[in-house]
Design a protein around this motif. Structure first.
Motif, PDB file in Angstrom:
ATOM      1  N   GLY A 240       0.822  -1.210   0.000  1.00 40.74           N
ATOM      2  CA  GLY A 240       0.000   0.000   0.000  1.00 40.74           C
ATOM      3  C   GLY A 240       0.855   1.259   0.000  1.00 40.74           C
ATOM      4  N   LEU A 241       2.090   1.120  -0.487  1.00 36.89           N
ATOM      5  CA  LEU A 241       3.021   2.247  -0.501  1.00 36.89           C
ATOM      6  C   LEU A 241       3.496   2.513  -1.921  1.00 36.89           C
ATOM      7  N   ASP A 242       4.412   3.486  -2.078  1.00 37.19           N
ATOM      8  CA  ASP A 242       4.944   3.859  -3.391  1.00 37.19           C
ATOM      9  C   ASP A 242       6.341   3.287  -3.559  1.00 37.19           C
ATOM     10  N   LEU A 243       6.730   3.097  -4.829  1.00 37.69           N
ATOM     11  CA  LEU A 243       8.092   2.705  -5.167  1.00 37.69           C
ATOM     12  C   LEU A 243       8.811   3.984  -5.596  1.00 37.69           C
ATOM     13  N   VAL A 244       9.840   4.389  -4.836  1.00 39.43           N
ATOM     14  CA  VAL A 244      10.525   5.662  -5.085  1.00 39.43           C
ATOM     15  C   VAL A 244      11.977   5.384  -5.460  1.00 39.43           C
ATOM     16  N   GLU A 245      12.420   5.989  -6.561  1.00 31.08           N
ATOM     17  CA  GLU A 245      13.801   5.842  -7.024  1.00 31.08           C
ATOM     18  C   GLU A 245      14.674   6.783  -6.192  1.00 31.08           C
ATOM     19  N   VAL A 246      15.513   6.214  -5.318  1.00 35.18           N
ATOM     20  CA  VAL A 246      16.340   7.041  -4.430  1.00 35.18           C
ATOM     21  C   VAL A 246      17.747   7.264  -4.966  1.00 35.18           C
ATOM     22  N   SER A 247      18.238   6.362  -5.797  1.00 32.30           N
ATOM     23  CA  SER A 247      19.573   6.512  -6.371  1.00 32.30           C
ATOM     24  C   SER A 247      19.545   6.099  -7.839  1.00 32.30           C
ATOM     25  N   PRO A 248      19.158   7.038  -8.738  1.00 33.43           N
ATOM     26  CA  PRO A 248      19.028   6.687 -10.151  1.00 33.43           C
ATOM     27  C   PRO A 248      20.370   6.438 -10.845  1.00 33.43           C
ATOM     28  N   GLN A 249      21.500   6.929 -10.307  1.00 34.19           N
ATOM     29  CA  GLN A 249      22.808   6.761 -10.953  1.00 34.19           C
ATOM     30  C   GLN A 249      23.398   5.379 -10.721  1.00 34.19           C
ATOM     31  N   ALA A 250      22.931   4.673  -9.696  1.00 35.34           N
ATOM     32  CA  ALA A 250      23.493   3.363  -9.363  1.00 35.34           C
ATOM     33  C   ALA A 250      23.175   2.359 -10.471  1.00 35.34           C
ATOM     34  N   ASP A 251      23.933   1.268 -10.489  1.00 35.20           N
ATOM     35  CA  ASP A 251      23.693   0.238 -11.502  1.00 35.20           C
ATOM     36  C   ASP A 251      23.448  -1.089 -10.800  1.00 35.20           C
ATOM     37  N   PRO A 252      22.270  -1.619 -10.685  1.00 39.20           N
ATOM     38  CA  PRO A 252      20.992  -1.059 -11.141  1.00 39.20           C
ATOM     39  C   PRO A 252      20.504   0.036 -10.190  1.00 39.20           C
ATOM     40  N   PRO A 253      19.553   0.899 -10.641  1.00 36.66           N
ATOM     41  CA  PRO A 253      19.047   1.983  -9.780  1.00 36.66           C
ATOM     42  C   PRO A 253      18.447   1.420  -8.489  1.00 36.66           C
ATOM     43  N   VAL A 254      18.607   2.182  -7.406  1.00 36.89           N
ATOM     44  CA  VAL A 254      18.088   1.749  -6.109  1.00 36.89           C
ATOM     45  C   VAL A 254      16.723   2.390  -5.898  1.00 36.89           C
ATOM     46  N   CYS A 255      15.736   1.566  -5.558  1.00 32.22           N
ATOM     47  CA  CYS A 255      14.383   2.049  -5.285  1.00 32.22           C
ATOM     48  C   CYS A 255      13.984   1.617  -3.880  1.00 32.22           C
ATOM     49  N   ARG A 256      13.158   2.421  -3.263  1.00 30.37           N
ATOM     50  CA  ARG A 256      12.722   2.132  -1.898  1.00 30.37           C
ATOM     51  C   ARG A 256      11.202   2.132  -1.847  1.00 30.37           C
ATOM     52  N   ILE A 257      10.652   1.211  -1.102  1.00 31.91           N
ATOM     53  CA  ILE A 257       9.204   1.182  -0.903  1.00 31.91           C
ATOM     54  C   ILE A 257       8.908   2.057   0.301  1.00 31.91           C
ATOM     55  N   MET A 258       8.152   3.147   0.075  1.00 35.04           N
ATOM     56  CA  MET A 258       7.855   4.099   1.158  1.00 35.04           C
ATOM     57  C   MET A 258       6.596   4.888   0.833  1.00 35.04           C
ATOM     58  N   ASP A 259       6.116   5.632   1.830  1.00 34.16           N
ATOM     59  CA  ASP A 259       4.987   6.547   1.632  1.00 34.16           C
ATOM     60  C   ASP A 259       5.570   7.849   1.104  1.00 34.16           C
ATOM     61  N   TYR A 260       5.382   8.113  -0.185  1.00 31.31           N
ATOM     62  CA  TYR A 260       6.029   9.258  -0.827  1.00 31.31           C
ATOM     63  C   TYR A 260       5.544  10.599  -0.259  1.00 31.31           C
ATOM     64  N   GLY A 261       4.265  10.714   0.055  1.00 29.05           N
ATOM     65  CA  GLY A 261       3.720  11.959   0.616  1.00 29.05           C
ATOM     66  C   GLY A 261       4.377  12.291   1.950  1.00 29.05           C
ATOM     67  N   LYS A 262       4.514  11.265   2.793  1.00 24.16           N
ATOM     68  CA  LYS A 262       5.150  11.448   4.109  1.00 24.16           C
ATOM     69  C   LYS A 262       6.622  11.835   3.935  1.00 24.16           C
ATOM     70  N   TYR A 263       7.294  11.183   2.975  1.00 22.53           N
ATOM     71  CA  TYR A 263       8.706  11.463   2.686  1.00 22.53           C
ATOM     72  C   TYR A 263       8.895  12.924   2.256  1.00 22.53           C
ATOM     73  N   LYS A 264       8.034  13.413   1.340  1.00 22.36           N
ATOM     74  CA  LYS A 264       8.123  14.804   0.869  1.00 22.36           C
ATOM     75  C   LYS A 264       7.876  15.777   2.022  1.00 22.36           C
ATOM     76  N   TYR A 265       6.919  15.449   2.890  1.00 24.46           N
ATOM     77  CA  TYR A 265       6.602  16.295   4.039  1.00 24.46           C
ATOM     78  C   TYR A 265       7.804  16.392   4.977  1.00 24.46           C
ATOM     79  N   GLN A 266       8.448  15.258   5.249  1.00 26.59           N
ATOM     80  CA  GLN A 266       9.613  15.256   6.136  1.00 26.59           C
ATOM     81  C   GLN A 266      10.773  16.044   5.536  1.00 26.59           C
ATOM     82  N   GLN A 267      10.963  15.930   4.213  1.00 22.36           N
ATOM     83  CA  GLN A 267      12.022  16.696   3.547  1.00 22.36           C
ATOM     84  C   GLN A 267      11.769  18.194   3.670  1.00 22.36           C
ATOM     85  N   ALA A 268      10.532  18.614   3.456  1.00 24.38           N
ATOM     86  CA  ALA A 268      10.178  20.035   3.548  1.00 24.38           C
ATOM     87  C   ALA A 268      10.397  20.533   4.972  1.00 24.38           C
ATOM     88  N   LYS A 269      10.039  19.702   5.944  1.00 21.09           N
ATOM     89  CA  LYS A 269      10.212  20.075   7.349  1.00 21.09           C
ATOM     90  C   LYS A 269      11.695  20.243   7.697  1.00 21.09           C
TER      91      LYS A 269
END
Length: 170
Positions: free
Chosen positions: A42-71
């Motif tokens: 019930g979460l989002d797949l977020v690309e956290v490191s697009p330069q890596a080979d293969p790219p690293v993705c994390r399963i997380m709540d993207y809305g909550k993540y954006k809110y914490q970054q802004a804070k």
């Protein structure tokens, strides 16, 4: 501002390294498998490191993540100190009372944490005697030495002699 992270279907890689919401490695999966894992949680797949080979993705709540970054960004901005440069102008023949009045202003600026730019303005024949301006600046430094320190030595440019004084480091 940093580029937005790719989420869910916006991820273009075929295979990705997946990290679950607790931080555990799920390994390298195809993008379809990774998206289905995220959907199950019930979460989002977020690309956290697009330069890596293969790219690293994390399963997380993207809305909550954006809110914490802004804070975090707003907290960092609150702690940021903006130092202004305040200017105090004098003449080489400024009388004692006026001089002490201007030093009082410079002292207040330094106490507020701002830098002070002391400027001596020369007019006419005063240009021939820069040593008088130098004496004024030395006198000002002596009066402010308990609260400020010289950051830029006196320099003369045309009709002006300037010097920068900053607050003492604590």
């Amino acid at each position: 501002m940093a580029k937005e992270a790719n989420i869910n279907e916006a991820i273009s890689a075929r295979r990705v390294r997946v990290i679950d919401d607790e931080g555990g490695q799920l390994g390298i999966l195809s993008i379809e498998q990774a998206l289905s894992q995220a959907a199950e949680s019930g979460l989002d797949l977020v690309e956290v490191s697009p330069q890596a080979d293969p790219p690293v993705c994390r399963i997380m709540d993207y809305g909550k993540y954006k809110y914490q970054q802004a804070k975090r960004a707003s907290e960092a901005k609150k702690k940021q100190v903006k130092v202004e440069i305040k200017e105090v102008k004098m003449r080489p023949k400024t009388e004692e009372h006026d001089f002490s009045f201007k030093i009082k202003h410079a002292r207040r600026f330094l106490e507020e944490g701002n830098k002070v730019k002391l400027t001596i303005m020369f007019r006419g024949r005063e240009n021939a005697h820069p040593e008088q301006g130098m004496m004024q600046l030395e006198k000002a430094v002596e009066a402010l030495k308990d609260i400020g320190q010289v950051e830029a030595q006196p320099s003369k440019m045309g009709r002006f002699m300037t010097m920068m004084i900053g607050p003492l480091k604590k």
